[in-house]
Scaffold this motif. Structure first.
Motif, short mmCIF file in Angstrom:
data_model
loop_
_atom_site.label_atom_id
_atom_site.label_comp_id
_atom_site.label_asym_id
_atom_site.label_seq_id
_atom_site.Cartn_x
_atom_site.Cartn_y
_atom_site.Cartn_z
N GLN A 63 12.18 4.29 -5.16
CA GLN A 63 10.88 4.83 -4.75
C GLN A 63 10.57 6.12 -5.52
O GLN A 63 9.47 6.29 -6.05
N LEU A 116 -0.72 -1.71 2.59
CA LEU A 116 -0.52 -0.27 2.46
C LEU A 116 -1.82 0.42 2.02
O LEU A 116 -2.18 1.46 2.56
N PHE A 150 1.63 2.07 -1.68
CA PHE A 150 1.99 3.26 -0.90
C PHE A 150 1.31 4.50 -1.48
O PHE A 150 0.75 5.32 -0.74
N ILE A 172 8.27 0.97 3.76
CA ILE A 172 8.56 0.50 2.40
C ILE A 172 10.05 0.57 2.08
O ILE A 172 10.51 -0.12 1.17
#
Length: 84
Positions: free
Chosen positions: A28, A11, A65, A19
């Motif tokens: 998340q 990522l 991320f 993800i």
């Protein structure tokens, strides 16, 4: 785990990874908020704040991320920089 670390690294390199296959959207969101509050340098405070709802594997992926999205401006003390 090593796999989660590698996913996080992919990522960070800008490789496309879905993800949501590894971390549910509610986790998340919660982890993203914690990383923005506490910084990206240390995973321990994030995992601890999750109180068992997520572990280091998910933290590696979310941090990767966030870095891929340009959220890599953590200060050396582990805190997110303050806005001017």
């Amino acid at each position: 785990s090593t796999i989660a670390t590698h996913i996080g690294e992919l990522l960070q390199q800008g490789k496309p990874v879905d993800i949501s296959r590894f971390v549910t959207p509610p986790i998340q969101e919660e982890m993203t908020g914690l990383f923005k509050e506490k910084g990206l340098l240390r995973l321990g405070p994030i995992v601890e704040a999750m109180q068992g709802r997520a572990g280091y594997e998910q933290a590696h992926i979310i941090r990767g991320f966030l870095i891929s999205q340009g959220e890599d401006k953590a200060t050396p003390d582990g805190n997110a920089p303050s806005s001017p």
